[in-house]
Design a protein around this motif. Sequence first.
Motif, PDB file in Angstrom:
ATOM      1  N   ASP A 121       9.014  24.533  49.329  1.00  0.00           N
ATOM      2  CA  ASP A 121      10.442  24.269  49.121  1.00  0.00           C
ATOM      3  C   ASP A 121      10.692  23.717  47.730  1.00  0.00           C
ATOM      4  O   ASP A 121      11.674  24.059  47.067  1.00  0.00           O
ATOM      5  CB  ASP A 121      10.940  23.291  50.179  1.00  0.00           C
ATOM      6  CG  ASP A 121      12.354  22.812  49.903  1.00  0.00           C
ATOM      7  OD1 ASP A 121      13.292  23.598  50.097  1.00  0.00           O
ATOM      8  OD2 ASP A 121      12.515  21.641  49.479  1.00  0.00           O
ATOM      9  N   LYS A 122       9.797  22.851  47.253  1.00  0.00           N
ATOM     10  CA  LYS A 122       9.960  22.272  45.919  1.00  0.00           C
ATOM     11  C   LYS A 122       9.849  23.339  44.842  1.00  0.00           C
ATOM     12  O   LYS A 122      10.593  23.318  43.856  1.00  0.00           O
ATOM     13  CB  LYS A 122       8.911  21.181  45.714  1.00  0.00           C
ATOM     14  CG  LYS A 122       9.230  20.184  44.628  1.00  0.00           C
ATOM     15  CD  LYS A 122      10.572  19.505  44.841  1.00  0.00           C
ATOM     16  CE  LYS A 122      10.753  18.883  46.211  1.00  0.00           C
ATOM     17  NZ  LYS A 122       9.934  17.711  46.428  1.00  0.00           N
ATOM     18  N   LEU A 123       8.943  24.284  45.016  1.00  0.00           N
ATOM     19  CA  LEU A 123       8.839  25.382  44.056  1.00  0.00           C
ATOM     20  C   LEU A 123      10.118  26.224  44.060  1.00  0.00           C
ATOM     21  O   LEU A 123      10.654  26.569  43.007  1.00  0.00           O
ATOM     22  CB  LEU A 123       7.633  26.260  44.402  1.00  0.00           C
ATOM     23  CG  LEU A 123       6.251  25.675  44.099  1.00  0.00           C
ATOM     24  CD1 LEU A 123       5.173  26.442  44.865  1.00  0.00           C
ATOM     25  CD2 LEU A 123       5.960  25.706  42.610  1.00  0.00           C
ATOM     26  N   LEU A 124      10.613  26.522  45.249  1.00  0.00           N
ATOM     27  CA  LEU A 124      11.769  27.420  45.356  1.00  0.00           C
ATOM     28  C   LEU A 124      13.043  26.795  44.809  1.00  0.00           C
ATOM     29  O   LEU A 124      13.891  27.496  44.247  1.00  0.00           O
ATOM     30  CB  LEU A 124      11.970  27.846  46.810  1.00  0.00           C
ATOM     31  CG  LEU A 124      10.869  28.720  47.425  1.00  0.00           C
ATOM     32  CD1 LEU A 124      11.203  29.075  48.866  1.00  0.00           C
ATOM     33  CD2 LEU A 124      10.650  29.986  46.595  1.00  0.00           C
ATOM     34  N   ILE A 125      13.210  25.494  44.961  1.00  0.00           N
ATOM     35  CA  ILE A 125      14.455  24.887  44.479  1.00  0.00           C
ATOM     36  C   ILE A 125      14.524  24.938  42.958  1.00  0.00           C
ATOM     37  O   ILE A 125      15.613  24.895  42.370  1.00  0.00           O
ATOM     38  CB  ILE A 125      14.622  23.441  44.999  1.00  0.00           C
ATOM     39  CG1 ILE A 125      16.101  23.038  44.923  1.00  0.00           C
ATOM     40  CG2 ILE A 125      13.755  22.454  44.242  1.00  0.00           C
ATOM     41  CD1 ILE A 125      16.443  21.760  45.639  1.00  0.00           C
ATOM     42  N   HIS A 126      13.362  25.075  42.305  1.00  0.00           N
ATOM     43  CA  HIS A 126      13.333  25.237  40.849  1.00  0.00           C
ATOM     44  C   HIS A 126      13.267  26.708  40.452  1.00  0.00           C
ATOM     45  O   HIS A 126      13.027  27.018  39.273  1.00  0.00           O
ATOM     46  CB  HIS A 126      12.141  24.483  40.269  1.00  0.00           C
ATOM     47  CG  HIS A 126      12.251  22.994  40.411  1.00  0.00           C
ATOM     48  ND1 HIS A 126      13.158  22.245  39.704  1.00  0.00           N
ATOM     49  CD2 HIS A 126      11.582  22.112  41.199  1.00  0.00           C
ATOM     50  CE1 HIS A 126      13.035  20.966  40.034  1.00  0.00           C
ATOM     51  NE2 HIS A 126      12.091  20.851  40.942  1.00  0.00           N
ATOM     52  N   ARG A 127      13.464  27.581  41.416  1.00  0.00           N
ATOM     53  CA  ARG A 127      13.494  29.036  41.208  1.00  0.00           C
ATOM     54  C   ARG A 127      12.167  29.579  40.678  1.00  0.00           C
ATOM     55  O   ARG A 127      12.128  30.549  39.928  1.00  0.00           O
ATOM     56  CB  ARG A 127      14.633  29.433  40.263  1.00  0.00           C
ATOM     57  CG  ARG A 127      16.025  28.986  40.713  1.00  0.00           C
ATOM     58  CD  ARG A 127      16.337  29.366  42.156  1.00  0.00           C
ATOM     59  NE  ARG A 127      17.737  29.129  42.499  1.00  0.00           N
ATOM     60  CZ  ARG A 127      18.210  28.040  43.126  1.00  0.00           C
ATOM     61  NH1 ARG A 127      17.371  27.063  43.473  1.00  0.00           N
ATOM     62  NH2 ARG A 127      19.493  27.927  43.412  1.00  0.00           N
ATOM     63  N   VAL A 128      11.084  28.948  41.099  1.00  0.00           N
ATOM     64  CA  VAL A 128       9.749  29.462  40.792  1.00  0.00           C
ATOM     65  C   VAL A 128       9.411  30.537  41.818  1.00  0.00           C
ATOM     66  O   VAL A 128       9.556  30.325  43.026  1.00  0.00           O
ATOM     67  CB  VAL A 128       8.698  28.330  40.839  1.00  0.00           C
ATOM     68  CG1 VAL A 128       7.282  28.886  40.692  1.00  0.00           C
ATOM     69  CG2 VAL A 128       8.993  27.288  39.753  1.00  0.00           C
ATOM     70  N   LYS A 129       8.960  31.674  41.356  1.00  0.00           N
ATOM     71  CA  LYS A 129       8.618  32.777  42.250  1.00  0.00           C
ATOM     72  C   LYS A 129       7.267  32.512  42.915  1.00  0.00           C
ATOM     73  O   LYS A 129       6.278  32.193  42.244  1.00  0.00           O
ATOM     74  CB  LYS A 129       8.575  34.105  41.491  1.00  0.00           C
ATOM     75  CG  LYS A 129       9.932  34.569  40.968  1.00  0.00           C
ATOM     76  CD  LYS A 129       9.813  35.903  40.263  1.00  0.00           C
ATOM     77  CE  LYS A 129      11.157  36.343  39.677  1.00  0.00           C
ATOM     78  NZ  LYS A 129      12.155  36.589  40.737  1.00  0.00           N
ATOM     79  N   VAL A 130       7.252  32.670  44.245  1.00  0.00           N
ATOM     80  CA  VAL A 130       6.052  32.435  45.049  1.00  0.00           C
ATOM     81  C   VAL A 130       5.829  33.658  45.931  1.00  0.00           C
ATOM     82  O   VAL A 130       6.795  34.211  46.485  1.00  0.00           O
ATOM     83  CB  VAL A 130       6.207  31.182  45.935  1.00  0.00           C
ATOM     84  CG1 VAL A 130       4.907  30.892  46.688  1.00  0.00           C
ATOM     85  CG2 VAL A 130       6.631  29.969  45.106  1.00  0.00           C
ATOM     86  N   TYR A 131       4.562  34.059  46.078  1.00  0.00           N
ATOM     87  CA  TYR A 131       4.237  35.231  46.884  1.00  0.00           C
ATOM     88  C   TYR A 131       3.254  34.840  47.982  1.00  0.00           C
ATOM     89  O   TYR A 131       2.333  34.060  47.760  1.00  0.00           O
ATOM     90  CB  TYR A 131       3.643  36.350  46.018  1.00  0.00           C
ATOM     91  CG  TYR A 131       4.631  36.895  45.027  1.00  0.00           C
ATOM     92  CD1 TYR A 131       5.409  38.007  45.335  1.00  0.00           C
ATOM     93  CD2 TYR A 131       4.821  36.281  43.789  1.00  0.00           C
ATOM     94  CE1 TYR A 131       6.345  38.507  44.434  1.00  0.00           C
ATOM     95  CE2 TYR A 131       5.756  36.765  42.878  1.00  0.00           C
ATOM     96  CZ  TYR A 131       6.510  37.878  43.213  1.00  0.00           C
ATOM     97  OH  TYR A 131       7.439  38.356  42.332  1.00  0.00           O
ATOM     98  N   ARG A 132       3.481  35.416  49.148  1.00  0.00           N
ATOM     99  CA  ARG A 132       2.637  35.140  50.309  1.00  0.00           C
ATOM    100  C   ARG A 132       1.569  36.226  50.412  1.00  0.00           C
ATOM    101  O   ARG A 132       1.877  37.411  50.470  1.00  0.00           O
ATOM    102  CB  ARG A 132       3.500  35.090  51.571  1.00  0.00           C
ATOM    103  CG  ARG A 132       2.788  34.560  52.803  1.00  0.00           C
ATOM    104  CD  ARG A 132       3.765  34.408  53.953  1.00  0.00           C
ATOM    105  NE  ARG A 132       3.162  33.783  55.118  1.00  0.00           N
ATOM    106  CZ  ARG A 132       3.811  33.508  56.242  1.00  0.00           C
ATOM    107  NH1 ARG A 132       5.113  33.803  56.348  1.00  0.00           N
ATOM    108  NH2 ARG A 132       3.191  32.927  57.258  1.00  0.00           N
ATOM    109  N   ASN A 133       0.304  35.794  50.467  1.00  0.00           N
ATOM    110  CA  ASN A 133      -0.809  36.727  50.524  1.00  0.00           C
ATOM    111  C   ASN A 133      -1.586  36.649  51.825  1.00  0.00           C
ATOM    112  O   ASN A 133      -2.659  37.228  51.960  1.00  0.00           O
ATOM    113  CB  ASN A 133      -1.778  36.470  49.364  1.00  0.00           C
ATOM    114  CG  ASN A 133      -1.083  36.563  48.020  1.00  0.00           C
ATOM    115  OD1 ASN A 133      -0.916  35.563  47.341  1.00  0.00           O
ATOM    116  ND2 ASN A 133      -0.661  37.766  47.640  1.00  0.00           N
ATOM    117  N   GLY A 134      -1.075  35.928  52.775  1.00  0.00           N
ATOM    118  CA  GLY A 134      -1.733  35.756  54.058  1.00  0.00           C
ATOM    119  C   GLY A 134      -0.894  34.799  54.865  1.00  0.00           C
ATOM    120  O   GLY A 134       0.209  34.423  54.464  1.00  0.00           O
ATOM    121  N   ASP A 135      -1.421  34.378  56.000  1.00  0.00           N
ATOM    122  CA  ASP A 135      -0.630  33.498  56.848  1.00  0.00           C
ATOM    123  C   ASP A 135      -0.239  32.220  56.109  1.00  0.00           C
ATOM    124  O   ASP A 135       0.927  31.832  56.090  1.00  0.00           O
ATOM    125  CB  ASP A 135      -1.413  33.157  58.115  1.00  0.00           C
ATOM    126  CG  ASP A 135      -0.608  32.259  59.044  1.00  0.00           C
ATOM    127  OD1 ASP A 135       0.621  32.454  59.114  1.00  0.00           O
ATOM    128  OD2 ASP A 135      -1.200  31.366  59.677  1.00  0.00           O
TER     129      ASP A 135
END
Length: 837
Positions: A406-420
């Motif tokens: 959530d902290k990454l996203l509120i700063h609009r940092v792109k995050v990718y999920r590579n597994g569970d």
Amino acid sequence: MKKITLLLLLCSFSVTAQDYFLKKYEPYNSDVPSPETFLGYGVGEYHTRHDRIVAYLNTLATSSPRAEIELYGYTHEKRPLVILRIGTQGNLQNIEALQQRHLVFTDPQQSAASDPELPIFIQLGYNVHGNEPSSSEAAMLTAYIMVASEHPEIAKFREQSVIFLDPTINPDGRDRHTQWANTYRGNPLVTDPQDAEHNEYWPGGRTNHYWFDLNRDWLLAINPESRGKLNWYHQWYPNVVTDFHEMGTQSTHFFEPMKANGSRNPIMPKENYEDLNNKFAEYFVEAHDSLGSLYFSKEVFDGTYPGYGSSYPDLQGGLGLLFEQASSRGHAQRTAFGKITFPFTIRNQLVSGMATIKAAVENKDYLRNYQKLFFTSGLRNAAASRTRAYTFELEDDANRLKAFLDKLLIHRVKVYRNGDRRFTVPTDQPQYRMVQSFFETYSTYRDSVFYDASAWSVANFYNIAYRPQRSFNSGQELTSVEDLFLPDAVQRSDYAYIVNGNDYNTPALIHYLQSQGLVVSSAFKPFTTRVNSQEKSFDYGAVIIHVPSQSKSADAVFQIVQEGQSRFQIPIDGVRSGYHLKGVDLGSRYMNPLRKPKAAMLVGEGTRSYEAGEVWHLLDTRVGMPITKLPLRDFDRIDLKGYNTLVMVSGNYRFSETQQEKIKQWVRQGNTLITIGTATSYVVDKEWVKESLVSDKKDSTATVERLPYGDAGENSGRERVGGIILKADLDLSHPLAFGYTRSDLPVYKNNEVWLKPSKNAYSTVAQYTPNPHIDGFISRENLEENAKGSASLVVSRLGGGRVVLFADNPNFRGSWYGTNRLFLNAIFLGNHIRVPN
């Protein structure tokens, strides 16, 4: 100076007061009321409540097509957070189209041609520290000038800019101070610095409801004030952002450029802290020279930490500007320079704000091109780095991982999920410099004295074990954590429910179950049992709800357990037997029923309000558990018998022998005292416990090297620990470490409390490693002589009770999810800690 002083004395007359601020920009539209007309008093005669400031801005928005108001959130105390947009009627009517044209310059993937007709976006932010009130008064004046003035220069500003005016970033703190200042206002005014008007009682109005410093919260985004502002910010990306403050009464006025950036390789472009700051400084110099005001720059303040209101915009392609005005700390006060009045402080803030608008408008093409350069240069820097991505996973603590994501996203940092539960953050993205702020650590610096923290690698705050990668393998882009990691529904059992206990929300679940009348136990040894025909291992600290032991029916227990899971999103397993395949069984003496905490904390003059607020906020907002705040002024008549846990945060404690004995006797009766930072050094110095601090190893008889007097401040500052991250080794079998699965733990240190490991072999819960430095500036002497091998956390016996001694602050700024659990375990498990002889 005599002429200025005379004007200040005349400011008690309302007509003169208005002319004092507004005459330069006459004439004004008579259909738009001035602040004085609306308030019924001259600006600066009283401190204005936040609700009246908001009401005035609403009046401007309804009386002129040049202004419109928007709501971006609410404070903890439910005060509205608003922004007044100011511009020409045409610009405001086409604001969404202007916004889209503006955002092209923040997207390095889009071609941004010159757009000279596009207005510059200016965000004027005021009063982040509630007891630095002059800027909110200046905000009303600025709003009135920009909306109502028909002066040709102001008309040009409206045409070529859109102003986003946030009058009060910290309304809760402001109103706390406003009430104080107006309550003690004399008539005639009392200028004596010792008067009550100029000396607030603890905690003062600087901080928000939970006593947080919101000017440190832009990066950490813990409070609703900051989260609302960040969500607004990333819709607009203003080109210039102001951050108005006050400082000591004996000072003058500060504007940028700041002290040189302390980092050896600053992640912001040098065009920001060299070219832009110097360009704008020329405007501030001209404006304040015209008043005859005293001012300074290039000293004291630095923008190294990215979480200030004046530094976060620098990492978003804008220019953040800090202003510090000497404070009247009330309405008028005597200083070495003569009398300083509230109207004078307001005028300096007004002048700096208007100079900012002028500088932005006259350099709008430069600012726009700089913003484009900022994001494109970020991608170039990312391409030049050997690190292409950071990966991390956290199998056993979904809620801590969600909080970090959530902290990454509120700063609009792109995050990718590579597994569970495996995620990747690429460096090749517009927010590359925020990625650096989250993951990069540093050990060498150009400067050794920082205004604030020198370490802020946010991943370490959350105890996230991350790895840099030489390549990036994309997955599914994460857009929200709302429905992430939802646990399987708990299966009904008539025998027992088990929670593994590693999740961040475990203490909150325990408190909820206890509050619903259930008996909850904790496993003090690990075990393996069968769940749905599958073997499953449970660690130290697993939570057990044995159904037949409850006073409620099996159906009622199931309903409570279901509700607990729904609230806290923790996996809960129903089991049919107490016989375990490995380790202790469910009826073992290592399965201990937990006592419901009845916690209190000492607060008031002499205690550090920041730390007290962090404890209060943690228990209120994440655990849902009340804590009684005991004022030190009432200590002699406070009865401690109703509590089983007492918290002492850092502070300057001055207990009498009788008062000390009162606490010690309470602990001896089987209770738990938790001390943090300098409270720990206090109880050690007073010999409440048989522990000791690291002594100064320097030879006091050695010849002292002669040094230049002018270097004294820098040299002494070098030995302070302003804020660093160290690595500690954790005893995973200790009850205070329940829930942890890795012995390496990043801890935050911002004090000089160096605690020796206990002489008791079982009492040192966390000890700094032989090479403890992770991030931030620490002098070689401190590292070698104090940090290496010292203890971060010790538990010491006192009669039938215990003292939990934190050398560091486990709850720093509400953001240290990685060490919060140590503190919460002290509350929930403290009475089960038996310190062996």
